[in-house]
Design an enzyme around this catalytic site. Structure first.
Site, PDB file in Angstrom:
ATOM      1  N   CYS A 331      31.317 -15.341 -28.104  1.00 28.33           N
ATOM      2  CA  CYS A 331      30.487 -16.107 -29.050  1.00 28.33           C
ATOM      3  C   CYS A 331      31.182 -17.032 -30.133  1.00 28.33           C
ATOM      4  O   CYS A 331      31.692 -17.918 -29.457  1.00 28.33           O
ATOM      5  CB  CYS A 331      29.538 -15.242 -29.636  1.00 28.33           C
ATOM      6  SG  CYS A 331      27.937 -15.875 -30.247  1.00 28.33           S
ATOM      7  N   HIS A 430      27.723 -10.923 -25.447  1.00 26.42           N
ATOM      8  CA  HIS A 430      27.935  -9.794 -26.716  1.00 26.42           C
ATOM      9  C   HIS A 430      27.628  -8.468 -25.534  1.00 26.42           C
ATOM     10  O   HIS A 430      26.641  -8.559 -24.680  1.00 26.42           O
ATOM     11  CB  HIS A 430      26.911  -9.812 -27.808  1.00 26.42           C
ATOM     12  CG  HIS A 430      27.353 -10.673 -28.772  1.00 26.42           C
ATOM     13  ND1 HIS A 430      28.522 -10.837 -29.632  1.00 26.42           N
ATOM     14  CD2 HIS A 430      26.698 -11.850 -29.068  1.00 26.42           C
ATOM     15  CE1 HIS A 430      28.338 -11.808 -30.454  1.00 26.42           C
ATOM     16  NE2 HIS A 430      27.445 -12.706 -30.214  1.00 26.42           N
TER      17      HIS A 430
END
Length: 485
Positions: A331, A430
């Site tokens: 991310c 994630h």
């Protein structure tokens, strides 16, 4: 079975007193009995979050509590989520969607509107479930935050529910915490405290008994339960980076503790593996040699990138790569690996641009729209057919040649990037280590051959069962105490 309460609130004398775990344990105990139960946290401040079944965002702890209750996480379980982007400001998420970025003073004024959202969500849960278990935030004794409070006693007073007060004895000062917190409450608030829970006790309970007797005599409140310190739990942390040691295997993985690190629960499976030595490296610490460096998610990518430079991470990463080490960016960490991070709209602060680490041929532009997706697919870097599942929570779009060598293929589309020499992998995904097949494939890519996969969900389930068993005395005491009242 008829329960003596339809709503119960668990508050704590401090942050990390064990509120989240107690609520999760009670959810599992009631679920075992066939009770329709839902968790609820009016306001949460955390950088660990989860994507819900209705496409919103809530605190990670409420997703865990939903699992304990045997239901899918929903935005009503955490109607207000604050994600700090600086020491004085946060992104305000209401009913799972970004509402605005506010400083502390502006949010304090906004709390009246936030309470309306909180009560709307609570009413919907109350209509659907037999029992709603509510988790407070921080401590109800924060005098400066009592006006317009929606997180602790302000909510309890609004819905007229009993409260259990939890304190962590492992930190010391438990009797001062409990009596001091109670003394800071108004008479009506004190009256709704049904009793105390002393958490994380280890030792001879008989040596604690004189203190328990004193506490009950002084306050007139019962000690409902003394819960044991349980080692080796695998439960999602609400926010604080886990301080316990990992399995201390031979394969070393290091992660910088960014000032605005987010979703560090991404590394829970690594912490649990016996062959892995996972170390979180905080500010001012020397950067050790490692097999794998992972740059984690960030709530403020440019500021955290500047912090990496101040701490000497670019040089350490360069040396690591020259010696054949591997690097993963997740991310915000993925965004840092590119040539630049541009924020023309001021999404994470003042508008501007910052040079990236230049390790992947790509650039990122932060956008005002947040991507919230639960996803699944396969690992493109794996020689086998390893599957992966996880979730995306990010504000930004990355473009460039590196994305032509994707890390994953998610529902038919390429996702993430790899360097030409295959030493660097980046992704917005994630939870990539949470799927056993992807876990094994990622470690093999990083250089650990033959590593047995870790099933984090199974470990989580086993931990929920353990904490539920240990918390049974509390439920028994609540049934008796609240029925009598």
């Amino acid at each position: 079975m008829t329960f003596p309460f339809h709503t119960l609130m668990v508050q704590g004398t401090t942050s990390d007193a064990g509120k989240s775990t107690v609520v999760a344990a009670l959810c599992r105990l009631l679920h075992r009995r066939g009770v329709k139960v839902a968790p609820f946290k009016p306001q949460n401040m955390a950088l660990n979050s989860a994507v819900t079944s209705d496409g919103g965002e809530i605190g990670r702890a409420q997703a865990l509590q939903a699992q304990a209750a045997g239901i899918a996480p929903h935005t009503d379980m955490n109607p207000v989520l604050l994600k700090p982007s600086s020491d004085t400001g946060a992104q305000v998420i209401v009913h799972g969607k970004v509402r605005a970025d506010m400083n502390a003073r502006d949010y304090h004024r906004y709390k009246t509107s936030a309470m309306e959202a909180v009560l709307e969500s609570y009413a919907r849960l109350r209509a659907q479930y037999e029992v709603v278990l509510v988790e407070g935030a921080g401590s109800p004794a924060e005098i400066n935050l009592r006006a317009r409070d929606i997180a602790n006693m302000g909510f309890a007073e609004a819905v007229d529910c009993p409260v259990v007060l939890v304190a962590d004895i492992d930190r010391g000062g438990v009797f001062a915490h409990l009596t001091g917190t109670l003394a800071c409450l108004s008479e009506s608030e004190q009256a709704r405290v049904a009793g105390f829970v002393i958490n994380r006790f280890r030792g001879d309970i008989s040596l604690l008994q004189p203190g328990l007797d004193w506490l009950e005599q002084r306050t007139g409140k019962p000690v409902l339960a003394v819960l044991p310190y349980l080692h080796g739990l695998h439960l999602d942390a609400e926010d604080a980076v886990a301080s316990g040691q990992s399995a201390k295997g031979a394969f070393r993985v290091i992660v910088p503790v960014l000032p605005r690190i987010s979703n560090h629960t991404d590394f829970d499976a690594l912490r649990a593996h016996p062959d892995v030595d996972l170390q979180f490296i905080g500010p001012g610490r020397p950067i050790p040699s490692a097999d794998l460096i992972i740059l984690p998610g960030s709530k403020n990518t440019r500021n955290d990138l500047a912090w990496l430079r101040q701490q000497g991470w670019p040089d350490a990463i360069g040396k690591h790569l020259r010696y054949g080490g591997k690097v993963i960016g997740i991310c915000g960490g993925f965004q840092m690996l590119g040539a630049s991070v541009d924020d023309p709209h001021g999404v994470e602060g003042a508008p501007g641009s910052m040079k990236g680490l230049g390790l992947l041929d790509m650039a990122t532009e932060l956008t005002q729209q947040k991507h919230l997706l639960q996803v699944s697919g396969r690992c493109e870097f794996s020689t086998g057919d390893a599957t992966v599942s996880g979730y995306e929570i990010h504000m930004g779009v990355s473009t460039g040649a590196a994305l032509q060598r994707p890390a994953f293929r998610i529902e038919g589309r390429p996702e993430g990037a790899r360097s030409e020499d295959n030493q660097i992998l980046g992704s917005y995904l994630h939870g990539m280590f949470d799927t056993p097949q992807a876990f094994a494939a990622l470690l093999e890519w990083a250089g650990l051959d033959g590593a047995a996969p870790v099933d984090l969900n199974q470990l989580r389930e086993e931990s929920l069962e353990r904490v539920a068993d240990a918390t049974q005395p509390l439920l028994d005491a609540l049934m008796k105490t609240l029925k009598a009242s």
